[in-house]
Design a protein around this motif. Structure first.
Motif, PDB file in Angstrom:
ATOM      1  N   ILE A 375     -60.544 -29.317   8.111  1.00  0.00           N
ATOM      2  CA  ILE A 375     -61.560 -29.603   9.129  1.00  0.00           C
ATOM      3  C   ILE A 375     -61.273 -30.773   9.836  1.00  0.00           C
ATOM      4  O   ILE A 375     -61.222 -30.645  11.250  1.00  0.00           O
ATOM      5  CB  ILE A 375     -62.919 -29.880   8.368  1.00  0.00           C
ATOM      6  CG1 ILE A 375     -63.466 -28.513   7.572  1.00  0.00           C
ATOM      7  CG2 ILE A 375     -64.061 -30.170   9.449  1.00  0.00           C
ATOM      8  CD1 ILE A 375     -64.665 -28.638   6.868  1.00  0.00           C
ATOM      9  N   LEU A 376     -60.564 -31.810   9.321  1.00  0.00           N
ATOM     10  CA  LEU A 376     -60.499 -32.998  10.345  1.00  0.00           C
ATOM     11  C   LEU A 376     -59.063 -33.082  10.862  1.00  0.00           C
ATOM     12  O   LEU A 376     -58.968 -33.482  11.620  1.00  0.00           O
ATOM     13  CB  LEU A 376     -60.503 -34.240   9.115  1.00  0.00           C
ATOM     14  CG  LEU A 376     -61.587 -34.778   8.625  1.00  0.00           C
ATOM     15  CD1 LEU A 376     -61.372 -35.716   7.693  1.00  0.00           C
ATOM     16  CD2 LEU A 376     -62.616 -34.929   9.790  1.00  0.00           C
ATOM     17  N   ARG A 377     -58.251 -31.848  10.493  1.00  0.00           N
ATOM     18  CA  ARG A 377     -56.956 -31.886  11.135  1.00  0.00           C
ATOM     19  C   ARG A 377     -56.893 -31.545  12.640  1.00  0.00           C
ATOM     20  O   ARG A 377     -56.012 -32.173  13.472  1.00  0.00           O
ATOM     21  CB  ARG A 377     -56.030 -30.759  10.368  1.00  0.00           C
ATOM     22  CG  ARG A 377     -54.596 -30.682  10.824  1.00  0.00           C
ATOM     23  CD  ARG A 377     -53.735 -29.441  10.092  1.00  0.00           C
ATOM     24  NE  ARG A 377     -53.787 -29.944   8.677  1.00  0.00           N
ATOM     25  CZ  ARG A 377     -53.413 -29.163   7.907  1.00  0.00           C
ATOM     26  NH1 ARG A 377     -52.994 -27.840   8.246  1.00  0.00           N
ATOM     27  NH2 ARG A 377     -53.332 -29.409   6.548  1.00  0.00           N
ATOM     28  N   LEU A 378     -57.730 -30.632  13.295  1.00  0.00           N
ATOM     29  CA  LEU A 378     -57.625 -30.409  14.491  1.00  0.00           C
ATOM     30  C   LEU A 378     -58.452 -31.374  15.356  1.00  0.00           C
ATOM     31  O   LEU A 378     -57.648 -31.859  16.339  1.00  0.00           O
ATOM     32  CB  LEU A 378     -58.535 -28.978  14.645  1.00  0.00           C
ATOM     33  CG  LEU A 378     -57.717 -27.636  14.023  1.00  0.00           C
ATOM     34  CD1 LEU A 378     -58.542 -26.625  14.244  1.00  0.00           C
ATOM     35  CD2 LEU A 378     -56.268 -27.669  14.829  1.00  0.00           C
ATOM     36  N   PRO A 379     -59.435 -31.750  15.148  1.00  0.00           N
ATOM     37  CA  PRO A 379     -59.906 -33.047  15.921  1.00  0.00           C
ATOM     38  C   PRO A 379     -59.066 -34.410  15.846  1.00  0.00           C
ATOM     39  O   PRO A 379     -59.071 -34.910  16.932  1.00  0.00           O
ATOM     40  CB  PRO A 379     -61.457 -33.274  15.418  1.00  0.00           C
ATOM     41  CG  PRO A 379     -61.433 -32.832  14.053  1.00  0.00           C
ATOM     42  CD  PRO A 379     -60.494 -31.512  14.062  1.00  0.00           C
ATOM     43  N   THR A 380     -58.501 -34.601  14.998  1.00  0.00           N
ATOM     44  CA  THR A 380     -57.812 -35.861  14.809  1.00  0.00           C
ATOM     45  C   THR A 380     -56.314 -35.610  15.791  1.00  0.00           C
ATOM     46  O   THR A 380     -56.055 -36.526  16.544  1.00  0.00           O
ATOM     47  CB  THR A 380     -57.226 -36.063  13.280  1.00  0.00           C
ATOM     48  OG1 THR A 380     -58.345 -36.149  12.273  1.00  0.00           O
ATOM     49  CG2 THR A 380     -56.200 -37.232  13.108  1.00  0.00           C
ATOM     50  N   ARG A 381     -55.722 -34.625  15.763  1.00  0.00           N
ATOM     51  CA  ARG A 381     -54.853 -34.380  16.557  1.00  0.00           C
ATOM     52  C   ARG A 381     -55.278 -34.420  18.119  1.00  0.00           C
ATOM     53  O   ARG A 381     -54.497 -34.816  18.868  1.00  0.00           O
ATOM     54  CB  ARG A 381     -53.890 -32.749  16.222  1.00  0.00           C
ATOM     55  CG  ARG A 381     -53.308 -32.948  14.815  1.00  0.00           C
ATOM     56  CD  ARG A 381     -52.692 -31.632  14.813  1.00  0.00           C
ATOM     57  NE  ARG A 381     -51.723 -31.502  15.783  1.00  0.00           N
ATOM     58  CZ  ARG A 381     -50.886 -30.428  15.776  1.00  0.00           C
ATOM     59  NH1 ARG A 381     -51.026 -29.146  15.023  1.00  0.00           N
ATOM     60  NH2 ARG A 381     -50.056 -30.138  16.712  1.00  0.00           N
ATOM     61  N   PHE A 382     -56.439 -33.817  18.396  1.00  0.00           N
ATOM     62  CA  PHE A 382     -56.820 -33.785  19.714  1.00  0.00           C
ATOM     63  C   PHE A 382     -57.183 -35.318  20.289  1.00  0.00           C
ATOM     64  O   PHE A 382     -56.846 -35.669  21.266  1.00  0.00           O
ATOM     65  CB  PHE A 382     -58.056 -32.879  19.800  1.00  0.00           C
ATOM     66  CG  PHE A 382     -58.770 -33.115  21.105  1.00  0.00           C
ATOM     67  CD1 PHE A 382     -58.196 -32.311  22.210  1.00  0.00           C
ATOM     68  CD2 PHE A 382     -60.139 -33.821  21.383  1.00  0.00           C
ATOM     69  CE1 PHE A 382     -58.874 -32.154  23.701  1.00  0.00           C
ATOM     70  CE2 PHE A 382     -60.466 -33.794  22.728  1.00  0.00           C
ATOM     71  CZ  PHE A 382     -60.072 -33.077  23.782  1.00  0.00           C
TER      72      PHE A 382
END
Length: 450
Positions: A375-382
């Protein structure tokens, strides 16, 4: 210990007990004729469904059986008394040749092994599974014989135990004391079928019987009958009376075992009765002597019968008490062993449960962390990309300015080079033209051309 070892050896070598069908044309029971008085089997059992079986044990003849394939129980089995004979070796055996006369298995075999070679096993004989889910069990006609289903009939456990005790008592107290040697004591034991069958296959006997013949020192015979409806009852009869109980014109012993001579005890009772019937009413010294002799015989028989009855009841009570004690002891030890096994397994089971619970929590935590990371992978990269955008943008301004200045400088230098080149080219052309004109003018054109 020796008996146990012997039983284990016999269980491992079931082929030691050989048996075969005696076919038409062979005299009587062939090599098993020796079990009959004067080598002559009983006469009158002529039903077409009866087959003759001769069984041998470790190369020696063991006993002979006439088996009814219609009722799937033995008609009779013949034995010669042997002290200490009998006992089993790990289970009931079947005779494959009863169902397949061409079978190569000429020995009694366990049913599970015989089924591999005889597909129709059980068509003409009883099998152990025929007694399943019933109150009956295979009961040996003569408990000292090896346990083959071809010499057994359906009996209740209580009746089987009582019949074995009756036969032992009869042999020990009535037959052996009046027979010179057990080798001269011939036993015939059989069953008369009823209309009731176990699992609609194996006939339950109406009664079972035993006939004894001793030919030394003098021949005599005796018979007993035990009806399946009366566990405690036992009828002691003559062989002639027993033959009358059997259907057909039956003769159990050759020459009626000494012309039909009775057992010594029956003979003495018969003689006493005859003397009493023929006793004259005249009181003489001889009459008084015979009268007292008769009274003595009657009292002796009453006392002997009473003592035998008391001894028999004592043995039965002892057998029941010790049998129940043994059963209780076996049940208690089995229960304690099973309970101990369960109790010892409880700690291991508890540890296994806790280990499984711990592994389950670890797997749940691992799965939860995996989901969180996903879950946290996409917003973290953004967010990282957004945070790094100003840095990359500001850092790119000097490079862009340098590139612009480089371009302007290059354009300037290009224009300067173009102007300088144009002036240089014009100067060269003017110089060349002036030189040519000057040389022509002063007359040096040839020298110039040279």
């Amino acid at each position: 210990m020796t008996a146990a070892v012997l039983l284990l050896v016999l269980a491992a070598l079931p082929c030691a007990l050989h048996a075969r069908l005696v076919h038409e044309g062979e005299d009587g029971f062939s090599e098993c004729n020796g079990f009959f008085h004067q080598g002559s089997p009983p006469q009158g059992f002529t039903h077409p469904g009866n087959v003759k079986i001769c069984q041998r044990y470790q190369g020696d003849q063991h006993y002979a059986t006439l088996y009814s394939t219609q009722h799937k129980i033995p008609v009779y089995s013949a034995f010669t008394y042997q002290e200490g004979a009998g006992g089993g070796w790990g289970g009931w055996m079947v005779e494959p040749q009863v169902d397949d006369s061409k079978s190569s298995l000429d020995e009694v075999t366990k049913g599970s092994d015989a089924k591999e070679h005889v597909p129709d096993l059980g068509t003409n004989q009883a099998l152990e599974e025929d007694y399943a889910s019933t109150d009956y069990q295979p009961g040996a006609l003569y408990h000292r014989a090896s346990p083959a289903l071809t010499s057994s009939v359906p009996l209740t456990p209580e009746f089987t135990e009582k019949w074995a005790a009756d036969v032992d008592l009869l042999i020990k107290e009535k037959l052996l004391p009046h027979c010179e040697s057990g080798e001269h004591l011939h036993l015939l034991t059989g069953a008369v079928p009823s209309n009731t069958k176990v699992n609609d296959k194996v006939a339950i006997p109406e009664f079972i019987w035993l006939a004894a013949c001793c030919n030394a020192p003098e021949a005599w015979s005796l018979g007993i009958i035990k009806r399946t409806g009366d566990v405690d009852g036992l009828e002691q009869v003559t062989v002639e009376e027993l033959e009358n109980q059997l259907s057909g014109d039956i003769k159990l012993f050759s020459n009626q075992c000494g012309g039909g001579a009775l057992h010594p005890e029956l003979r003495s009772t018969s003689d006493a009765s005859t003397q009493t019937d023929e006793e004259p009413s005249v009181q003489t010294p001889g009459a008084f002597s015979r009268f007292f002799q008769f009274i003595f015989c009657v009292i002796y028989e009453i006392i002997n019968t009473f003592v035998c009855l008391v001894w028999f009841l004592f043995k039965q009570v002892c057998n029941i008490i010790f049998g129940r004690l043994y059963w209780i002891w076996t049940a208690l030890t089995t229960y304690i062993f099973a309970l101990s096994k369960v109790l010892l397994n409880i700690p291991c089971d508890v540890l296994c449960v806790f280990a499984n619970i711990l592994c389950g929590f670890v797997r749940i935590l691992n799965n939860a962390l995996s989901v969180v990371c996903l879950i946290l992978r996409l917003p973290t990269r953004f967010l990282c990309d957004m945070a790094s955008f100003p840095y990359y943008t500001i850092c790119a301004i000097p490079d862009v300015g340098i590139d612009i200045l480089s371009g302007v400088w290059g354009v300037f230098m290009l224009g300067f080079s173009a102007v300088f080149g144009a002036f240089g080219g014009s100067f060269s052309v003017a110089s060349f033209a002036g030189s040519s004109f000057f040389q022509r003018f002063i007359g040096q054109s040839e020298g110039y051309e040279n």
